[in-house]
Design a protein around this motif. Structure first.
Motif, PDB file in Angstrom:
ATOM      1  N   ASP A 168      11.491 -70.687   3.830  1.00  0.00           N
ATOM      2  CA  ASP A 168      12.288 -70.305   5.150  1.00  0.00           C
ATOM      3  C   ASP A 168      12.530 -68.850   4.898  1.00  0.00           C
ATOM      4  OD1 ASP A 168      12.371 -72.633   6.297  1.00  0.00           O
ATOM      5  OD2 ASP A 168      14.484 -73.426   5.522  1.00  0.00           O
ATOM      6  N   ILE A 169      12.896 -68.637   3.758  1.00  0.00           N
ATOM      7  CA  ILE A 169      13.066 -66.799   3.340  1.00  0.00           C
ATOM      8  C   ILE A 169      11.967 -66.155   3.455  1.00  0.00           C
ATOM      9  CG2 ILE A 169      13.604 -65.585   1.611  1.00  0.00           C
ATOM     10  CD1 ILE A 169      15.619 -67.357   0.314  1.00  0.00           C
ATOM     11  N   LEU A 170      10.495 -66.566   2.951  1.00  0.00           N
ATOM     12  CA  LEU A 170       9.420 -66.049   3.272  1.00  0.00           C
ATOM     13  C   LEU A 170       8.896 -65.922   4.688  1.00  0.00           C
ATOM     14  CD1 LEU A 170       7.319 -67.438   0.095  1.00  0.00           C
ATOM     15  CD2 LEU A 170       8.206 -65.031   0.322  1.00  0.00           C
ATOM     16  N   LEU A 171       9.081 -66.997   5.511  1.00  0.00           N
ATOM     17  CA  LEU A 171       8.734 -67.241   6.820  1.00  0.00           C
ATOM     18  C   LEU A 171       9.566 -66.138   7.508  1.00  0.00           C
ATOM     19  CD1 LEU A 171       6.967 -68.332   8.811  1.00  0.00           C
ATOM     20  CD2 LEU A 171       8.669 -69.956   9.417  1.00  0.00           C
ATOM     21  N   ALA A 172      10.661 -65.843   7.293  1.00  0.00           N
ATOM     22  CA  ALA A 172      11.545 -65.185   8.089  1.00  0.00           C
ATOM     23  C   ALA A 172      11.356 -63.480   7.848  1.00  0.00           C
ATOM     24  CB  ALA A 172      13.372 -65.475   7.745  1.00  0.00           C
ATOM     25  N   GLY A 173      11.048 -63.482   6.408  1.00  0.00           N
ATOM     26  CA  GLY A 173      11.028 -61.823   6.069  1.00  0.00           C
ATOM     27  C   GLY A 173       9.592 -61.480   6.608  1.00  0.00           C
ATOM     28  N   SER A 174       8.467 -62.359   6.647  1.00  0.00           N
ATOM     29  CA  SER A 174       7.359 -61.838   7.173  1.00  0.00           C
ATOM     30  C   SER A 174       7.359 -61.556   8.699  1.00  0.00           C
ATOM     31  CB  SER A 174       6.103 -63.068   6.794  1.00  0.00           C
ATOM     32  OG  SER A 174       6.617 -64.211   7.313  1.00  0.00           O
ATOM     33  N   VAL A 175       8.182 -62.467   9.293  1.00  0.00           N
ATOM     34  CA  VAL A 175       8.236 -62.276  10.983  1.00  0.00           C
ATOM     35  C   VAL A 175       8.965 -60.897  10.906  1.00  0.00           C
ATOM     36  CG1 VAL A 175       9.496 -63.239  12.750  1.00  0.00           C
ATOM     37  CG2 VAL A 175       8.185 -64.912  11.344  1.00  0.00           C
ATOM     38  N   LEU A 176      10.043 -60.608  10.172  1.00  0.00           N
ATOM     39  CA  LEU A 176      10.634 -59.452  10.523  1.00  0.00           C
ATOM     40  C   LEU A 176       9.835 -58.413  10.301  1.00  0.00           C
ATOM     41  CD1 LEU A 176      14.145 -60.015   8.853  1.00  0.00           C
ATOM     42  CD2 LEU A 176      13.654 -59.459  11.139  1.00  0.00           C
ATOM     43  N   LEU A 177       8.917 -58.207   9.229  1.00  0.00           N
ATOM     44  CA  LEU A 177       8.042 -57.292   8.983  1.00  0.00           C
ATOM     45  C   LEU A 177       6.990 -57.069   9.892  1.00  0.00           C
ATOM     46  CD1 LEU A 177       7.242 -57.696   5.091  1.00  0.00           C
ATOM     47  CD2 LEU A 177       8.201 -55.808   6.109  1.00  0.00           C
TER      48      LEU A 177
END
Length: 184
Positions: A168-177
């Motif tokens: 969840d953290i990696l997916l949310a971070g990549s969507v923000l980037l």
């Protein structure tokens, strides 16, 4: 159309307010009121209305629909009377106890509820509303005594696993980037 038969409501009024007792006697078609002035008179009345069978007092919950207590009486006396009645005459606690007063503050109402009264009423009283409330409380108390409420000692807490949280953290971070150039 549903036809309902109206039964008389039997009330024990514990108090010295004659105006209240007279108002109830005007509705004598719907209500039968017994008036007593103190706790000892109330106990005498209860003993006369119930039967002593097999070492227990029985039948009061069928002969009485509600206790209405005046606020002008001694509070400790009312609490002791309520406890004695529930222990001796009404162990199933089917009979509602109502407090009646001229002016009850919020603190008075809270204290009445803490002492086990089921409801509080202030003068002037709408007697039809009071009778409806008595029948509702009596039915509610009867239904609640039939149900057993069970609580579990410990609730199992939901835990999110390490891999799910990391994903969840990696997916949310990549969507923000990816979306950050569009947000500027």
């Amino acid at each position: 159309m549903e036809v309902l038969t109206q039964q008389k409501t039997h009330i024990l009024y514990l108090g010295i307010n004659k105006r209240f007792a007279q108002e109830f006697h005007r509705n004598s078609g719907q209500v039968q009121v017994a008036t007593v002035e103190n706790a000892s008179s109330a106990l005498k009345w209860l003993h006369n209305q119930s039967d002593f069978v097999s070492g227990k007092w029985q039948g009061i919950s069928t002969n009485l629909d509600a206790f209405i207590c005046d606020e002008n009486l001694v509070e400790e006396e009312l609490v002791e009377l309520k406890a004695y009645v529930e222990q001796t005459f009404d162990p199933a606690k089917k009979i509602p106890f109502l407090l009646l007063g001229n002016a009850l503050s919020k603190a008075d109402k809270v204290r009445a509820m803490e002492n086990g009264f089921d409801d509080c009423f202030v003068h002037p009283i709408d007697f039809n509303r009071l009778l409806d409330r008595i029948s509702f409380l009596k039915e509610l108390k009867t239904n609640l005594r039939k149900q057993e409420i069970q609580t579990t000692a410990e609730q199992k807490k939901y835990r999110v696993g390490f891999w799910k949280r990391s994903f969840d953290i990696l997916l949310a971070g990549s969507v923000l980037l990816v979306a950050s150039p569009f947000l500027l």
